[in-house]
Enzyme design. Structure first.
Site, PDB file in Angstrom:
ATOM      1  CG  ASN A 182      -2.259  -0.366   1.001  1.00 41.89           C
ATOM      2  OD1 ASN A 182      -2.718  -0.365  -0.320  1.00 41.89           O
ATOM      3  ND2 ASN A 182      -3.121  -0.482   2.054  1.00 41.89           N
ATOM      4  CD  GLU A 217      -3.541  -5.742   6.546  1.00 40.73           C
ATOM      5  OE1 GLU A 217      -2.569  -5.858   7.134  1.00 40.73           O
ATOM      6  OE2 GLU A 217      -4.508  -4.967   6.576  1.00 40.73           O
TER       7      GLU A 217
END
Length: 315
Positions: A182, A217
């Site tokens: 990310n 996640e």
């Protein structure tokens, strides 16, 4: 249609509705919605369709159908009790009217006139209701069950496993090094990864299995009637599919590889209730992380699916 007298049915006693249980089942609700729209009012197709669903979902069909049409939520056993009474009420209505009465009409009449659970009924469009209901149980980004739905599914499946004396396995999944991905490629790319992994999870499961986004996640797989060895095979196959999948690294960038770590625990061998099962699956997941990631770990490193019991034998 042959006429039957309501007095000839033996019916259990109904209690009061509950507000939180049983869990909403998105797949069953969708099947009921399709069936309700396809069947003509008074058609025998509706009754036949309900019987087919009962073979798969058992008494959850009655709970879900009653909730869909009246927004009253009952436990499965109590819902079946009400359903038998609704059928008897429909028989009585047909005898009085000398005409076929749609099950949907009988259900609403029952809760308005007999059971009197509906005080201020409103007529709503089923599709709009279904979409509103789904939004409370679906994760917008991935389309999987959200945390709320996961918790309710897990509790219901453990109860079902206890009745049927079958094991249930829970797989907890975490994307390895996702924060680094990310930070490097941006949150849009990260969101596409989450959506892609959700699709891969759906492809690897049976219809009865429940994939969910646990949070961030982290994902979870509820595998009903699945022993630990079978759950391990599902997890390894899924892990390999994710490892081979090309994930984008940004606009126009070349694909990169990502991996996941997984932890598995099984009811009743490892835990007796949903919270304990989640904790032990999480424990196995973090052990997999500590061992180098991109691997599946079984809680306690045991492949057994049933509890050990002490026994003294002679002979």
């Amino acid at each position: 249609m042959a006429k039957r007298s309501a007095a000839r049915r033996t019916l259990p006693t109904a209690g009061t509705p509950v507000t939180q249980r049983p869990a909403w089942n998105p797949e069953l609700a969708e099947a009921l919605h399709r069936m309700l729209y396809a069947a003509e009012p008074g058609s025998a197709d509706l009754g036949a369709g309900l019987r087919r669903l009962e073979r798969t979902y058992e008494d959850a069909v009655h709970s879900e159908l009653i909730y869909l049409l009246s927004h009253l939520r009952f436990e499965e056993v109590e819902a079946r009790s009400h359903w038998l009474r609704i059928l008897a009420h429909r028989d009585a209505m047909q005898e009085r009217l000398g005409a076929t009465v749609d099950l949907r009409v009988a259900l609403l009449s029952y809760f308005l006139e007999v059971c009197r659970k509906l005080k201020n009924p409103k007529v709503i469009e089923l599709k709009l209701f279904e979409e509103t209901q789904a939004s409370a149980y679906r994760d917008d980004l991935t389309g999987l069950d959200n945390f709320r739905s996961f918790r309710e599914h897990l509790a219901r499946e453990i109860r079902r496993g206890a009745r049927a004396k079958t094991p249930l396995s829970l797989v907890m999944i975490d994307i390895d090094n996702f924060k680094h991905y990310n930070d490097r490629f941006g949150h849009d790319a990260g969101n596409r990864v989450l959506a892609a992994i959700a699709g891969l999870l759906r492809q690897s499961l049976r219809q009865a299995d429940v994939p969910a986004r646990y949070g961030g996640e982290e994902f979870a797989l509820i595998l009903p009637a699945t022993q630990k060895t079978a759950a391990c095979e599902v997890a390894e196959r899924t892990r390999e599919q994710i490892e081979r999948h090309p994930f984008p690294r940004g606009q126009g960038g070349a694909a990169v590889s990502l991996t996941v770590s997984m932890g598995i625990a099984t009811y009743p061998a490892d835990a007796q209730d949903p919270d304990e099962l989640v904790r032990r699956s999480d424990s196995a997941l973090y052990y997999a992380k500590s061992r180098g990631k991109n691997q599946v770990h079984l809680y306690g490193e045991s492949r057994r699916s049933y509890q050990r019991i002490s026994a003294a034998l002679q002979g």
